[in-house]
Each structure stands twice: as C-alpha cells, then as structure tokens.
Enzyme design. Structure first.
Site, PDB file in Angstrom:
ATOM      1  N   ASP A 145       0.844  -1.197   0.000  1.00  0.00           N
ATOM      2  CA  ASP A 145       0.000   0.000   0.000  1.00  0.00           C
ATOM      3  C   ASP A 145       0.881   1.249   0.000  1.00  0.00           C
ATOM      4  O   ASP A 145       1.592   1.516   0.981  1.00  0.00           O
ATOM      5  CB  ASP A 145      -0.891  -0.019   1.253  1.00  0.00           C
ATOM      6  CG  ASP A 145      -2.069   0.942   1.161  1.00  0.00           C
ATOM      7  OD1 ASP A 145      -2.097   1.756   0.227  1.00  0.00           O
ATOM      8  OD2 ASP A 145      -2.957   0.872   2.034  1.00  0.00           O
ATOM      9  N   CYS A 194      -5.530   4.961  -3.834  1.00  0.00           N
ATOM     10  CA  CYS A 194      -5.762   3.582  -3.399  1.00  0.00           C
ATOM     11  C   CYS A 194      -6.981   2.921  -4.029  1.00  0.00           C
ATOM     12  O   CYS A 194      -6.877   1.916  -4.725  1.00  0.00           O
ATOM     13  CB  CYS A 194      -5.898   3.547  -1.883  1.00  0.00           C
ATOM     14  SG  CYS A 194      -4.435   4.084  -0.982  1.00  0.00           S
ATOM     15  N   ASN A 247      -0.257   2.107  -5.651  1.00  0.00           N
ATOM     16  CA  ASN A 247       0.122   3.407  -6.226  1.00  0.00           C
ATOM     17  C   ASN A 247       1.461   3.820  -5.649  1.00  0.00           C
ATOM     18  O   ASN A 247       1.975   3.195  -4.711  1.00  0.00           O
ATOM     19  CB  ASN A 247      -0.931   4.486  -5.936  1.00  0.00           C
ATOM     20  CG  ASN A 247      -1.355   4.558  -4.490  1.00  0.00           C
ATOM     21  OD1 ASN A 247      -2.441   4.112  -4.121  1.00  0.00           O
ATOM     22  ND2 ASN A 247      -0.493   5.114  -3.641  1.00  0.00           N
TER      23      ASN A 247
END
Length: 529
Positions: A45, A71, A307
């Site tokens: 993440d 996200c 990302n």
C-alpha cells in the site's frame, strides 16, 4: 533497507529492469506437470519506485504504471482489469463508488478472483486491505463477503497496524494493540500460512495478501523501530524545487520547504521503510511454506503496489495523487514456472494488466471478459509484441469550504499541510497518455480545468520531469497525443488496446477528430503561442 538482508529476500535474484521476471526452475517444470499453476499476489500500500521505496534493497528499477495514483480507484483497476472511467470508482469515498452498493452490484461479480473461482475452479484466499470503504455500514458492513473468495479475511476500512477489525468470512474479529497477537502484517502472514497448510490439495489456488505497509500511520513492529535512523528521503533533482511550469496546484507549493516539513518527510520515509521489514518477513514465510510443501515450483508469485508516493518532490511534502512518475510508477516483480532468470523487458505494463495476466496463467480465456488490460504472460515467455501506451486518470477532490488554517487559499482544496501547501483540489483532475516505445518515452497530460492545462515530458531526456515541453513540442505530435488521449478516455475492452501514436500500425486522420472536443484543440494551440 539494511544491507544484511535483502528486502523480500525470498523472491531471490533481482535485476535492473522495467518488469522483474525470474525463476530458478528448470524450463521443463511446467511442461512436465498437468497441474495448473498456483498464483500468489502480494499487494503493498503506497509503495513507490521513483522516490526510492525498495530500490536500495533490490538494486532494481521497475516500470509498472497504475491507472490512477490513489488507493481505491487503483485497487478497483487491479480487481476488474478496467480503467477508472469504466469501473467508475473515482476516489476513496463511498460517494466516489469505493466499495459502494453500486460497485457491488455492477463490478464485484466480474472481478478476476470471481472468474477464477467460478469458472476456473480455483480455491481463492484474500487477506488484508480490500477497498478503503469496505465494511462501511452503508455498504453491507463486514458481513459482506465479496463474490469470488473461498476464504475471506478483509480489513474494515483503511490501513492500520493495530486496533482494527477483520471480516473473517463475514464475521467481525476485533484486534487490539498487543504486538504478539495483533500486528496486522504478521496476522496476515500467519493466516496466509494457515491457508496454505489446510487448503485442499486437489485444486489450484489463488492467494492475495494485501498488506497495510508502507501506508500511514507507518507503525513498525517493535523489533524494527530502531532501523534506518540515519536514512533520509532521496534528494533527487526534483526534490524541494519549484514546479514553475506545472499545474497551479504544484506551483502553489512553497519552495524551499520549511525545515519542519523536511524533517517530517524524512521521518516518514524512515518509518515507511521500517514497516516494510515486516513485509519482508511475510514474503519469506510464504515462500518458505510453499517450498516446504513442494508447491513453490508450480506457483507464480507477483509482488506490486497500488500506487506510488512522493516525499518532497516539487516541494510537495507527502502524498500521492499527482501525474508524475513518483506517484504513478510502482514495483512489479514476478517469479514462476517457465520464467527464465534475469529477463529484462522494456514493455509498458499497467496494473489493469494484472487481472488478465492472472487469468491467462490459470488458463482462462481473457477475451471472454470486458477487461481493458492485457496479459503480460507472453512477455514473460519472450514474446515481443506489445502495446506502446496506457491511460492514467485521476479526479481531484476538494472541500466546499476554506480550511480555517489557510483561509487565503479559499474553498476547493484538500490534503493541506500546516504550512498551507495543499496536495489536492477539485481541478486537479487530469488524464494522461503514458507512452513507451523504441522511439519515444513520453508523457502527455491534460487537466480538466478552465485552462485545459497541458503537461508533456520527454522522460528519456528529462527523467525527473523538470521541464514541461507542452509549448515547444511539435504541433503535430501535440495534436496526435490529444487525439489519442480522447480515444483512450472513451475506450472499453479491446478498444483500449488499439495502436498508440508511436506504434507503427497507428493511423492518424485529423478529419476524424471528435467534433465535440474541437475546443480542446483550439485551446491547445493557444498554449503554444
């Protein structure tokens, strides 16, 4: 990370490439077995590649791109294989379609895990962060188990390390702040090992483990809290410099940054790395368990992120959401049967390709889906035919009222720091064509604002995107890229994979320009004057 350990060490050999592909297996392993391969997807993440992240540990560079640098839209693209304009998840809110009832009704049943379970007869296991609003009371709560999962361990809402709730097959399991029982990365590792130990041996499996790290609040395990005390965020050429020729949101950043901002981002950078040491442990444990069970040789392992992230580039303290390489590029590593070691590939891979690739590995016909992406399995098997461009989309967010701490900025901005540097706004809405071909390494972006502001970068000559060449690039190239962007913004499925501007098969006819967008061309021409 620490020189004494290789980050995600159990993924073995790492090398300088755009997509990391490796295997220590013999070429004949997959051919000699009638077993369908197993697949493991490990999703981190906010793990970037352009600003550093795992780069020092791996000594590698990668170039997978995300469909959106945020996200929930990005995770929706991974699950569906679609660009945001087709899955309609535009931000991390329920109103932005993040894990909403509408998402559940229209997209969730068609994700690649659902296809694996329902049509390819795979056992499927999920553990970790799903979508940011998962578990919301207005979206079914933690009782909702998305279709496609045989075993479900979903984190309620956004990333945390302690004091969270898991949905274990639809039943709430609350966790506190005891490291030995509750540290989320370790809990996910242990649940993954349990799945591998007790699953059926008569079906192939797909396992997706979605870690909180290195997302905020950046809480490291106790044994790692003293690591990297002297580490700082990378001082690349775009660190703490003014983006004078960029969109107004970038131009408003204060340069040079205050000492407190620099100290804050350096501290955040260290904390992020510390959280990744537990991800290192997780991957090592999973790989070791697969090896102990004799299943490693028939298992593909994919490691990536949703990302990127920035820490100080163009004087933006901390966040994602921007169009630049540091926010849209993420790690991608793959190992598995028949993948030769030390392969390098310059092909342009996007996260919309993960679903099609996993389905292809499982033997499911990707052409039966409505996915926008394409399988990169042929690349791993040394096929040279591939696309030359992909789409990046982002819809900006802002507040309807002014931030009391920054009244001069007015309404319409969001994610503002104490020194009134804001990371987002309503008109930080853009779409980009990212092109990589033998003859071009280009990024072309348009903002949906009153200016129709354009940014163009020659990433080969200007890898840190210091100079916007929108006003100096050849007019014909500008018009072709404008045309290509409009095609991709309206594409669906196969039409998203048509030849790009720098593909030899590309054909451009100015007479076929979209009449409804003719005003955009006139505005683009004005920008060159």
């Amino acid at each position: 990370m620490a020189s004494s350990r290789c980050c995600v060490s159990s993924l073995l050999n790492c090398f300088l490439i755009c997509v990391i592909l490796w295997s220590h297996l013999s070429d004949a392993v997959f051919d000699k077995s009638n077993r369908r391969p197993n697949i493991v997807l490990i999703l981190t993440d906010d793990l970037d590649i352009a600003m550093g992240g795992l780069r020092s540990s791996f000594s590698c560079y990668f170039c997978q791109f995300v469909a959106s640098p945020l996200c929930c839209p990005s995770r929706a693209s991974i699950l569906t294989g679609k660009y945001p304009h087709n899955h309609h998840v535009i931000n991390n809110t329920l109103e932005g379609n993040c894990s909403s009832k509408a998402w559940q009704k229209t997209e969730e049943a068609h994700t690649f895990p659902a296809l694996l379970k329902n049509f390819a007869n795979y056992q499927t296991f999920f553990a970790g962060k799903y979508l940011n609003q998962y578990g919301h009371s207005e979206a079914g709560g933690v009782e909702h188990v998305p279709p496609g999962w045989s075993y479900w361990v979903g984190l309620e809402r956004n990333s945390k390390y302690y004091n969270y709730t898991l949905s274990v097959n639809g039943k709430a399991q609350k966790h506190g702040a005891d490291y030995s029982k509750d540290y989320l990365t370790d809990v996910l590792a242990n649940m993954s090992l349990d799945f591998l130990q007790y699953k059926s041996n008569f079906q192939p499996f797909f396992m997706m483990v979605s870690t909180p790290a290195p997302h905020s609040p950046w809480t490291a395990a106790p044994q790692y809290q003293g690591s990297f005390n002297n580490t700082k965020a990378p001082r690349d050429p775009n660190f703490n410099v003014h983006g004078k020729d960029k969109h107004w949101l970038i131009r408003q950043a204060k340069t040079p940054m205050s000492n407190s901002s620099v100290q804050f981002l350096d501290d955040a950078f260290r904390k992020r790395w510390r959280t990744l040491l537990s991800v290192d442990d997780l991957v090592e444990k999973i790989v070791q368990r697969l090896e102990d069970r004799g299943e490693l040789d028939n298992t593909y392992i994919i490691f990536t992120s949703d990302n990127g992230y920035h820490t100080g580039q163009f004087s933006l303290p901390l966040d994602k959401r921007q169009l630049y390489e540091f926010d849209i590029r993420v790690p991608l590593m793959v190992r598995g049967p028949n993948i030769k070691p030390n392969q390098t590939s310059q092909m342009l891979v996007a996260n919309v390709d993960l679903g099609p690739t996993i389905l292809d590995i499982a033997g499911y016909n990707v052409n039966k889906t409505q996915m926008d992406g394409m399988s990169f399995l042929p690349i791993m098997m040394n096929s040279s035919s591939w696309r030359t461009d992909i789409l990046v989309e982002y819809e900006g967010e802002g507040r309807n009222v002014s931030d009391p701490a920054c009244p001069l900025l007015g309404p319409g901005v969001a994610e503002c720091f104490p020194d009134c540097v804001c990371e987002d706004s309503y008109n930080n809405t853009y779409a980009c064509v990212r092109t990589i071909s033998p003859s071009a390494n280009l990024q072309y972006c348009e903002f949906d604002d009153n200016e129709v502001f354009v940014e163009v970068y020659n990433v080969t000559a200007d890898p840190y995107q210091l100079t916007n060449i929108a006003k100096t690039i050849d007019q014909e190239v500008l018009e072709k890229m404008n045309h290509r962007l409009m095609i991709l913004q309206s594409c669906s499925g196969q039409s998203c994979r048509t030849p790009g501007v720098y593909d030899p098969r590309y054909k451009f006819d100015p007479r076929q320009m979209f009449t409804s967008h003719s005003w955009r061309l006139s505005r683009l021409r004005q920008t060159k004057k």
